[in-house]
Design a protein around this motif. Structure first.
Motif, PDB file in Angstrom:
ATOM      1  N   PRO A   1      -1.412   7.222   6.637  1.00 29.02           N
ATOM      2  CA  PRO A   1      -2.987   7.542   6.141  1.00 29.02           C
ATOM      3  C   PRO A   1      -2.950   8.814   5.002  1.00 29.02           C
ATOM      4  O   PRO A   1      -3.828   8.593   4.219  1.00 29.02           O
ATOM      5  CB  PRO A   1      -3.453   8.212   7.212  1.00 29.02           C
ATOM      6  N   GLN A   2      -1.638   9.387   4.880  1.00 23.26           N
ATOM      7  CA  GLN A   2      -1.753  10.400   3.704  1.00 23.26           C
ATOM      8  C   GLN A   2      -1.299   9.709   2.386  1.00 23.26           C
ATOM      9  O   GLN A   2      -1.550  10.403   1.182  1.00 23.26           O
ATOM     10  CB  GLN A   2      -0.610  11.487   3.983  1.00 23.26           C
ATOM     11  N   VAL A   3      -1.000   8.448   2.377  1.00 25.18           N
ATOM     12  CA  VAL A   3      -0.379   7.766   1.107  1.00 25.18           C
ATOM     13  C   VAL A   3      -1.612   6.819   0.418  1.00 25.18           C
ATOM     14  O   VAL A   3      -1.771   5.857   0.785  1.00 25.18           O
ATOM     15  CB  VAL A   3       0.733   6.689   1.524  1.00 25.18           C
ATOM     16  N   ILE A   4      -2.404   7.677  -0.102  1.00 25.90           N
ATOM     17  CA  ILE A   4      -3.647   7.124  -0.966  1.00 25.90           C
ATOM     18  C   ILE A   4      -3.457   6.622  -2.300  1.00 25.90           C
ATOM     19  O   ILE A   4      -4.387   6.128  -3.079  1.00 25.90           O
ATOM     20  CB  ILE A   4      -4.873   8.166  -0.833  1.00 25.90           C
ATOM     21  N   TRP A   5      -2.194   6.932  -2.899  1.00 24.59           N
ATOM     22  CA  TRP A   5      -1.915   6.370  -4.040  1.00 24.59           C
ATOM     23  C   TRP A   5      -1.261   5.130  -4.315  1.00 24.59           C
ATOM     24  O   TRP A   5      -0.807   4.427  -3.190  1.00 24.59           O
ATOM     25  CB  TRP A   5      -0.935   7.440  -4.857  1.00 24.59           C
ATOM     26  N   GLU A   6      -1.496   4.337  -5.442  1.00 28.48           N
ATOM     27  CA  GLU A   6      -0.773   3.252  -5.593  1.00 28.48           C
ATOM     28  C   GLU A   6       0.117   3.215  -6.828  1.00 28.48           C
ATOM     29  O   GLU A   6      -0.266   3.503  -8.034  1.00 28.48           O
ATOM     30  CB  GLU A   6      -1.794   2.108  -6.068  1.00 28.48           C
ATOM     31  N   THR A   7       1.555   2.964  -6.475  1.00 28.71           N
ATOM     32  CA  THR A   7       2.382   2.833  -7.409  1.00 28.71           C
ATOM     33  C   THR A   7       3.273   1.560  -7.242  1.00 28.71           C
ATOM     34  O   THR A   7       3.176   1.130  -6.193  1.00 28.71           O
ATOM     35  CB  THR A   7       3.546   4.266  -7.228  1.00 28.71           C
ATOM     36  N   PRO A   8       3.813   1.264  -8.086  1.00 29.44           N
ATOM     37  CA  PRO A   8       4.681  -0.016  -8.092  1.00 29.44           C
ATOM     38  C   PRO A   8       5.710  -0.079  -7.048  1.00 29.44           C
ATOM     39  O   PRO A   8       6.481   0.769  -6.805  1.00 29.44           O
ATOM     40  CB  PRO A   8       5.427  -0.056  -9.378  1.00 29.44           C
TER      41      PRO A   8
ATOM     42  N   VAL B   1       8.791  -0.593   7.446  1.00 30.82           N
ATOM     43  CA  VAL B   1       7.627  -0.431   6.591  1.00 30.82           C
ATOM     44  C   VAL B   1       6.613  -0.145   7.524  1.00 30.82           C
ATOM     45  O   VAL B   1       6.231  -0.908   8.601  1.00 30.82           O
ATOM     46  CB  VAL B   1       7.230  -1.642   5.493  1.00 30.82           C
ATOM     47  N   ARG B   2       5.930   1.088   7.277  1.00 30.62           N
ATOM     48  CA  ARG B   2       5.024   1.530   8.464  1.00 30.62           C
ATOM     49  C   ARG B   2       3.704   2.042   7.506  1.00 30.62           C
ATOM     50  O   ARG B   2       3.987   2.762   6.521  1.00 30.62           O
ATOM     51  CB  ARG B   2       5.420   2.601   9.489  1.00 30.62           C
ATOM     52  N   PRO B   3       2.605   1.917   8.223  1.00 36.78           N
ATOM     53  CA  PRO B   3       1.388   2.678   7.710  1.00 36.78           C
ATOM     54  C   PRO B   3       1.355   4.272   7.710  1.00 36.78           C
ATOM     55  O   PRO B   3       2.118   4.631   8.626  1.00 36.78           O
ATOM     56  CB  PRO B   3       0.106   2.037   8.214  1.00 36.78           C
TER      57      PRO B   3
ATOM     58  N   TYR C   1       5.015  -2.945  10.212  1.00 36.48           N
ATOM     59  CA  TYR C   1       4.021  -2.788  11.081  1.00 36.48           C
ATOM     60  C   TYR C   1       2.632  -2.988  10.203  1.00 36.48           C
ATOM     61  O   TYR C   1       2.467  -2.204   9.448  1.00 36.48           O
ATOM     62  CB  TYR C   1       3.994  -1.509  11.735  1.00 36.48           C
ATOM     63  N   HIS C   2       1.770  -3.842  10.542  1.00 31.40           N
ATOM     64  CA  HIS C   2       0.558  -4.239  10.037  1.00 31.40           C
ATOM     65  C   HIS C   2      -0.678  -3.535  10.668  1.00 31.40           C
ATOM     66  O   HIS C   2      -0.655  -3.962  11.783  1.00 31.40           O
ATOM     67  CB  HIS C   2       0.320  -5.727   9.719  1.00 31.40           C
ATOM     68  N   ARG C   3      -1.379  -2.884   9.967  1.00 30.93           N
ATOM     69  CA  ARG C   3      -2.661  -2.258  10.581  1.00 30.93           C
ATOM     70  C   ARG C   3      -3.762  -3.407  10.759  1.00 30.93           C
ATOM     71  O   ARG C   3      -3.666  -4.411   9.707  1.00 30.93           O
ATOM     72  CB  ARG C   3      -3.237  -1.357   9.633  1.00 30.93           C
ATOM     73  N   SER C   4      -4.640  -3.355  11.745  1.00 29.65           N
ATOM     74  CA  SER C   4      -5.506  -4.439  11.887  1.00 29.65           C
ATOM     75  C   SER C   4      -6.929  -3.900  11.473  1.00 29.65           C
ATOM     76  O   SER C   4      -7.466  -2.525  11.593  1.00 29.65           O
ATOM     77  CB  SER C   4      -5.610  -4.748  13.361  1.00 29.65           C
TER      78      SER C   4
ATOM     79  N   LYS D   1       0.314   2.801  -1.590  1.00 29.58           N
ATOM     80  CA  LYS D   1      -0.729   1.709  -1.019  1.00 29.58           C
ATOM     81  C   LYS D   1      -0.740   1.992   0.226  1.00 29.58           C
ATOM     82  O   LYS D   1      -0.934   0.783   1.041  1.00 29.58           O
ATOM     83  CB  LYS D   1      -0.475   0.537  -1.387  1.00 29.58           C
ATOM     84  N   GLY D   2      -0.614   3.171   1.014  1.00 30.78           N
ATOM     85  CA  GLY D   2      -1.038   3.305   2.273  1.00 30.78           C
ATOM     86  C   GLY D   2       0.221   3.154   3.075  1.00 30.78           C
ATOM     87  O   GLY D   2       0.031   3.076   4.569  1.00 30.78           O
TER      88      GLY D   2
END
Length: 283
Positions: free
Chosen positions: A34-41, A30-32, A54-57, A17-18
């Motif tokens: 952009p390559q992580v476009i999949w959603e896994t548990p 935990v950091r963002p 780190y939270h993206r705004s 999830k990004g």
């Protein structure tokens, strides 16, 4: 793909999830990404028990949320006996790009097997990972970065790695202007490496945009290569500069020197999935 899989103090544990869950020594971040476009548990406990996040705004940029993280800590790259000081700072970074270890290993082997003194020019040298790897292998290194703070950080990494007295020349300078002056001075290097940003500014506000500036800089750099160069390494995080583009750049400007050209994606193994997270390209 070239994979940086020799780390012990660093690990990408999971990605979803990004975001990516990483272990930096004893700390979970935990950091963002952009390559992580999949959603896994997100089942690993580190997702909830992280030391910093780190939270993206939505307005661009972002900010850190801290739980239990020191202002500064260190990790080692045991294979080359290098120690790096880390601290969270703007734009989600920690002061180190672990995937670059695959390039450190490569240039370490090149320099050690050269059988001669090697002069290395490191442009956009940041906090000095490649500089320290080259110096530890026995090279004479000129380290150039436009940021005074980054050069000071690199010096601290050198001291932490037992390389405070290594033959490294530390320079705060605009990389293009430095190379232009080296051409006029007649100085040459046996190896050149560069890790240019997608966008940046020099110490006097000079604008750097990689798509416009990288080819002219490579052409300039060929004029400071020695007669028997050992290598020319370009690294890029810009998604538009695929490995084939880097190979074409090098092939266009390095014909006179012979040798081989290789370019690949570089990446980091992900522990839970067994996959590899893409982290740019190198040629």
């Amino acid at each position: 793909m070239w994979i940086a899989d020799n780390w012990k103090d660093y690990e990408v544990i999971d990605c979803s999830k990004g975001e990516k869950l990483e272990r930096w020594g004893a700390y979970m971040l935990v950091r963002p990404d952009p390559q992580v476009i999949w959603e896994t548990p997100k089942t690993h406990t580190g997702w909830k028990k992280r030391n910093a996040h780190y939270h993206r705004s939505s307005r661009g940029g972002g900010e850190w949320e801290f739980f239990d993280l020191p202002e500064q800590w260190t990790i080692r790259y045991q294979k080359l006996d290098l120690t790096f000081r880390l601290k969270p700072f703007r734009f989600k970074h920690t002061g180190l790009f672990p995937e670059q270890a695959v390039n450190w290993d490569w240039l370490d082997e090149k320099i050690r097997q050269a059988g001669r003194p090697v002069r290395v020019l490191n442009l956009f040298a940041y906090t000095g990972g490649a500089t320290l790897a080259a110096a530890a292998a026995g090279a004479y290194v000129t380290h150039v970065d436009a940021s005074k703070g980054m050069v000071q950080w690199a010096k601290e990494n050198a001291a932490s790695s037992g390389l405070a007295d290594a033959p490294i020349r530390w320079l705060v300078d605009d990389c293009v202007k430095f190379v232009e002056r080296e051409i006029r001075r007649g100085n040459t290097y046996d190896a050149i490496l560069m890790d240019p940003p997608s966008y940046g500014r020099g110490p006097k506000g000079e604008i750097w945009k990689i798509e416009d500036a990288i080819h002219p800089l490579v052409k300039l750099c060929t004029q400071v290569l020695s007669e028997q160069p050992l290598f020319f390494l370009i690294n890029s995080y810009t998604t538009g500069l695929q490995p084939a583009v880097l190979a074409y750049l090098l092939g266009t400007e390095m014909k006179a020197y012979g040798g081989g050209i290789r370019a690949e994606e570089i990446g980091l193994p992900v522990s839970i999935s067994g996959l590899v997270l893409p982290c740019g390209a190198s040629g």
